[in-house]
Enzyme design. Sequence first.
Site: not given
Ligand code: HSE
Length: 412
Positions: A125, A183, A201
């Site tokens: 998920e 982060g 994705k």
């Molecule tokens: N680096 C990814 C983003 C982290 O910025 O969406 C989450 O998948």
Amino acid sequence: MSSKIAVIGYGVVGSGTVELFEMNKAQIEENIGRQVDLKYILDLKDFPDSPYADRMIKDFNIILNDPEIEVVAEVVGGATFAYNYTKALLESGKSVVTSNKELVARKGAELLKIAREHSCNYLFEASVGGGIPIIRPIYRCLAGNKIEEIAGILNGTTNFILTKMIREQMSFEEALKLAQQNGYAEADPTADVEGIDACRKICILGSLAYGKNIDPDKIHCSGISKITMEDVEYADVAGYVIKLIGVVKDTEDGKISAMVSPRFVDKKHMLSHVDDVYNAICVKGNGVGDTVFYGRGAGKLPTASAVVGDIVDALKHQGTNIGFNWADSDEDILLPRAEEESSVYVRVKGEDAESMKSAFSSMFGKLIFLERAGRPDNELAFITPKMKESEIDANLTILSHTVSIESKIRIL
Ligand code: HSE
């Protein structure tokens, strides 16, 4: 009776997973109906000051060979060690939950099959949309529909950067630095900035929706590194904002169209209002119509929220595979990019904009010419009618002999 879990990787998501699990441990145990303990955290780095230092290990085999471990969160990322670890764990009947979109996009079909064969689960998920529930909604709640299209903002880092550039005129570099400090970005932010993360994705969502593996290496993917403030200004004046969008849909002839690219998004479209680290995914089903899933797409605790949710689900279904599945596919299922139909924004530089207008219109048909404050005389920006990408490319190749093509951005 008590269950034991382990976490592999103590970076942003791993430490968030541990923090959230420990914070909500009592509620999680009540939900599952038994005691659950975090027994190991595997990381090659040392964390002597961590409150969990007593559970830190460096040897993967300790987890693999411990019969008490039921569920492992793989939040280390990448597709080499993570693949070997995940495969071995699933083969030994331990469930694995993950935020590792690269691995799910590349090896999902194989790992899901191994999980089925060993009556355990591979849950992911957190791999799409950070904290947004989207995997189960597509696979379960919308299972009564034929999914007509999925379109979304799938990368928190790039959406954060574009928002800072557009709303605060922050430079690309500054905005990226801030995203890294928060982060949000991958270890190598090229994956974010060049659209590779969003590509993985959309492939995961498409594979789930259409039941066949969509290979991230085979779909068109472009990022935001070439977007300029000039493009942002033209978009704004014409009533659009620029967003990095992933789209997957099936076509009438049974092919799957999938792509990640920056898009002009109409300011009236819901996705135009999705800012900062937020992601949103529009899923259209032939029964339900339009649905939208919205939330924080990256960051420590939002991503941990999805990982811990999967830990709970895996513990509740100990010994039973819950059925996530898609088929590996070598068939030619993808619509070639040249066959896609798009309307695009183009910005060129040449001699004199006015004199270029009629020549361009005779090539593309009816063009919408755009303005911005302070447009130099040698710059022209326009939006083409919807046409095959092969035709657009052919026209731009001809144009490139007389003008410099500065930008080409698709319209959503
Ligand atoms: N680096 C990814 C983003 C982290 O910025 O969406 C989450 O998948």
